[in-house]
Design a protein around this motif. Structure first.
Motif, PDB file in Angstrom:
ATOM      1  N   TYR A  37       0.831  -1.203   0.000  1.00 10.93           N
ATOM      2  CA  TYR A  37       0.000   0.000   0.000  1.00 10.93           C
ATOM      3  C   TYR A  37       0.875   1.266   0.000  1.00 10.93           C
ATOM      4  N   GLY A  38       1.938   1.206   0.753  1.00  9.00           N
ATOM      5  CA  GLY A  38       2.836   2.364   0.814  1.00  9.00           C
ATOM      6  C   GLY A  38       3.456   2.664  -0.532  1.00  9.00           C
ATOM      7  N   ILE A  39       3.927   1.553  -1.197  1.00  7.41           N
ATOM      8  CA  ILE A  39       4.542   1.762  -2.517  1.00  7.41           C
ATOM      9  C   ILE A  39       3.537   2.347  -3.499  1.00  7.41           C
ATOM     10  N   VAL A  40       2.311   1.805  -3.457  1.00  8.82           N
ATOM     11  CA  VAL A  40       1.258   2.316  -4.356  1.00  8.82           C
ATOM     12  C   VAL A  40       0.970   3.785  -4.048  1.00  8.82           C
ATOM     13  N   SER A  41       0.864   4.109  -2.741  1.00  8.53           N
ATOM     14  CA  SER A  41       0.551   5.489  -2.346  1.00  8.53           C
ATOM     15  C   SER A  41       1.649   6.444  -2.800  1.00  8.53           C
ATOM     16  N   ILE A  42       2.919   5.988  -2.564  1.00  7.08           N
ATOM     17  CA  ILE A  42       4.042   6.848  -2.992  1.00  7.08           C
ATOM     18  C   ILE A  42       4.020   7.047  -4.496  1.00  7.08           C
ATOM     19  N   THR A  43       3.753   5.943  -5.227  1.00  7.31           N
ATOM     20  CA  THR A  43       3.708   6.035  -6.700  1.00  7.31           C
ATOM     21  C   THR A  43       2.607   7.000  -7.147  1.00  7.31           C
ATOM     22  N   VAL A  44       1.424   6.830  -6.543  1.00  6.61           N
ATOM     23  CA  VAL A  44       0.306   7.732  -6.895  1.00  6.61           C
ATOM     24  C   VAL A  44       0.656   9.177  -6.551  1.00  6.61           C
ATOM     25  N   GLY A  45       1.294   9.367  -5.388  1.00  2.00           N
ATOM     26  CA  GLY A  45       1.685  10.731  -4.989  1.00  2.00           C
ATOM     27  C   GLY A  45       2.653  11.345  -5.979  1.00  2.00           C
ATOM     28  N   ILE A  46       3.645  10.486  -6.379  1.00  2.00           N
ATOM     29  CA  ILE A  46       4.616  11.009  -7.356  1.00  2.00           C
ATOM     30  C   ILE A  46       3.927  11.385  -8.655  1.00  2.00           C
ATOM     31  N   VAL A  47       3.032  10.486  -9.090  1.00  2.28           N
ATOM     32  CA  VAL A  47       2.296  10.779 -10.349  1.00  2.28           C
ATOM     33  C   VAL A  47       1.486  12.054 -10.220  1.00  2.28           C
ATOM     34  N   LEU A  48       0.778  12.182  -9.055  1.00  2.00           N
ATOM     35  CA  LEU A  48      -0.022  13.398  -8.853  1.00  2.00           C
ATOM     36  C   LEU A  48       0.862  14.638  -8.788  1.00  2.00           C
ATOM     37  N   PHE A  49       2.030  14.488  -8.124  1.00  2.00           N
ATOM     38  CA  PHE A  49       2.941  15.629  -8.030  1.00  2.00           C
ATOM     39  C   PHE A  49       3.444  16.056  -9.402  1.00  2.00           C
ATOM     40  N   ILE A  50       3.844  15.015 -10.165  1.00  2.00           N
ATOM     41  CA  ILE A  50       4.332  15.332 -11.519  1.00  2.00           C
ATOM     42  C   ILE A  50       3.236  15.986 -12.345  1.00  2.00           C
ATOM     43  N   GLY A  51       1.985  15.431 -12.230  1.00  2.00           N
ATOM     44  CA  GLY A  51       0.875  16.016 -12.985  1.00  2.00           C
ATOM     45  C   GLY A  51       0.588  17.433 -12.559  1.00  2.00           C
ATOM     46  N   ALA A  52       0.578  17.646 -11.214  1.00  2.00           N
ATOM     47  CA  ALA A  52       0.304  18.986 -10.710  1.00  2.00           C
ATOM     48  C   ALA A  52       1.400  19.963 -11.133  1.00  2.00           C
ATOM     49  N   PHE A  53       2.661  19.499 -11.057  1.00  3.00           N
ATOM     50  CA  PHE A  53       3.776  20.356 -11.461  1.00  3.00           C
ATOM     51  C   PHE A  53       3.693  20.699 -12.946  1.00  3.00           C
ATOM     52  N   GLY A  54       3.389  19.675 -13.755  1.00  4.11           N
ATOM     53  CA  GLY A  54       3.276  19.910 -15.197  1.00  4.11           C
ATOM     54  C   GLY A  54       2.141  20.860 -15.533  1.00  4.11           C
ATOM     55  N   TYR A  55       0.990  20.669 -14.828  1.00  4.29           N
ATOM     56  CA  TYR A  55      -0.160  21.540 -15.087  1.00  4.29           C
ATOM     57  C   TYR A  55       0.152  22.982 -14.690  1.00  4.29           C
ATOM     58  N   SER A  56       0.845  23.103 -13.515  1.00  5.51           N
ATOM     59  CA  SER A  56       1.217  24.454 -13.064  1.00  5.51           C
ATOM     60  C   SER A  56       2.157  25.124 -14.057  1.00  5.51           C
ATOM     61  N   THR A  57       3.147  24.329 -14.513  1.00  7.46           N
ATOM     62  CA  THR A  57       4.092  24.882 -15.497  1.00  7.46           C
ATOM     63  C   THR A  57       3.371  25.294 -16.774  1.00  7.46           C
ATOM     64  N   TYR A  58       2.453  24.448 -17.237  1.00  9.65           N
ATOM     65  CA  TYR A  58       1.684  24.751 -18.453  1.00  9.65           C
ATOM     66  C   TYR A  58       0.812  25.993 -18.267  1.00  9.65           C
ATOM     67  N   SER A  59       0.182  26.043 -17.050  1.00  9.55           N
ATOM     68  CA  SER A  59      -0.683  27.188 -16.762  1.00  9.55           C
ATOM     69  C   SER A  59       0.119  28.481 -16.745  1.00  9.55           C
ATOM     70  N   LEU A  60       1.303  28.415 -16.095  1.00  9.77           N
ATOM     71  CA  LEU A  60       2.149  29.612 -16.070  1.00  9.77           C
ATOM     72  C   LEU A  60       2.588  30.022 -17.474  1.00  9.77           C
ATOM     73  N   HIS A  61       2.958  29.031 -18.290  1.00 11.35           N
ATOM     74  CA  HIS A  61       3.370  29.318 -19.665  1.00 11.35           C
ATOM     75  C   HIS A  61       2.214  29.911 -20.461  1.00 11.35           C
ATOM     76  N   LEU A  62       1.015  29.300 -20.278  1.00  8.59           N
ATOM     77  CA  LEU A  62      -0.162  29.783 -20.997  1.00  8.59           C
ATOM     78  C   LEU A  62      -0.511  31.202 -20.568  1.00  8.59           C
ATOM     79  N   ALA A  63      -0.436  31.434 -19.248  1.00 11.85           N
ATOM     80  CA  ALA A  63      -0.731  32.784 -18.749  1.00 11.85           C
ATOM     81  C   ALA A  63       0.266  33.795 -19.291  1.00 11.85           C
ATOM     82  N   GLY A  64       1.549  33.385 -19.334  1.00  6.83           N
ATOM     83  CA  GLY A  64       2.559  34.275 -19.891  1.00  6.83           C
ATOM     84  C   GLY A  64       2.304  34.573 -21.360  1.00  6.83           C
TER      85      GLY A  64
END
Length: 300
Positions: A37-64
């Protein structure tokens, strides 16, 4: 055939924490299920973090990009507005020029006594200058309407000036063949009409000056007589101006035109003298309409 039932995995893993300096060793027992469960949670967290980071980067680029586009659009709009204002000023200047042209045309018509029955610029040149109305910024639509109106006005003025030019040309032709200037400089020594106590009718006017003073044609025409006249006129010139108009110049010292010659208004045709029935140097000037003498003063 019986299906095999999967038994729960009860495996456990122990993590030992061994501190330095002989302190108590600690053990942490982790069931295999918790580790998974821990490995799955960490994996999901990493995926969510990467997705959130990518979306934020895209949003900032789009806003710029949007901000840059907005800035560019503002700059373009500012340039367009500046161009519109410049074009509006040019259109206003052009309209002022047309108004001046209208006034000039009206003045030419007044001077030449040519009127087409309409006022090309009613109210122009007045002393009142009151102005008003709402303040509306020039834009593409009202500027386009103004330019269309100016274009139509130019076409109207062009046609009006062409008509005026033609009328003036005709008028000049009429003036050119109408006796309207003095045949010579000098003093009127004898007017048209009865003279000498009513004993003589004078069919012209006498203009006296020094012998040799130039005598000019008072209108365009064709010389029909040039030389000696035995009826008392002495050296004489007759000019036919058409439309039944004819002028006569008598008592010349010398004639410098010939019969059949085309002459222009103001052209020298003879020089003043005292030939024929004359008491001194002068020119006897007549205007005849359909062969009948009329008062030349009405043509001067």
């Amino acid at each position: 055939m019986d299906k095999q039932v999967q038994k729960p995995d009860h495996r456990e893993y122990t993590i030992k924490i061994i501190p330095h300096q002989g302190e108590t060793v600690r053990s942490i027992r982790l069931p295999i299920r918790m580790i998974k469960y821990g490995i799955v949670s960490i994996t999901v967290g990493i995926v969510l973090f990467i997705g959130a980071f990518g979306y934020s980067t895209y949003s900032l680029h789009l806003a710029g990009s949007e901000q840059a586009e907005i800035t560019e659009l503002r700059q373009v709009n500012s340039i367009q507005q500046s161009q519109i204002l410049q074009l509006a000023k040019k259109a206003s200047t052009l309209q002022d020029d047309i108004d001046k042209l209208n006034q000039m045309e009206a003045e030419i018509r007044r001077i030449s006594s040519i009127n087409d029955g309409t006022d090309s610029n009613p109210g122009a040149g007045g002393t009142h200058d009151g102005q008003g109305g709402p303040l509306i910024q020039p834009n593409i639509q009202n500027l386009s309407d103004t330019l269309d109106a100016i274009e139509k006005n130019i076409a109207i003025r062009k046609q009006s000036l062409e008509d005026l030019k033609e009328k003036i040309s005709v008028q000049q032709e009429v003036i050119a063949v109408t006796p309207s200037i003095w045949p010579a400089t000098g003093d009127v020594s004898s007017p048209y009409g009865l003279r000498w106590g009513g004993t003589d009718f004078h069919p012209g006017i006498d203009i006296a000056n020094d012998a040799g003073t130039p005598i000019v044609a008072t209108a365009d025409g064709i010389v029909t007589a040039a030389g000696w006249n035995s009826g008392g006129y002495g050296n004489m010139v007759d000019i036919d101006h058409g439309n039944g108009l004819m002028t006569r110049y008598g008592h010349a010292q010398r004639v410098v035109v010939t019969t059949g010659q085309q002459v222009k208004r103001g052209q020298v045709i003879a020089y003043m003298g005292s030939t024929g029935f004359s008491t001194g140097p002068h020119v006897h000037y007549e205007v005849r309409v359909n062969g009948k003498p009329v008062n030349p003063s009405s043509y001067l």
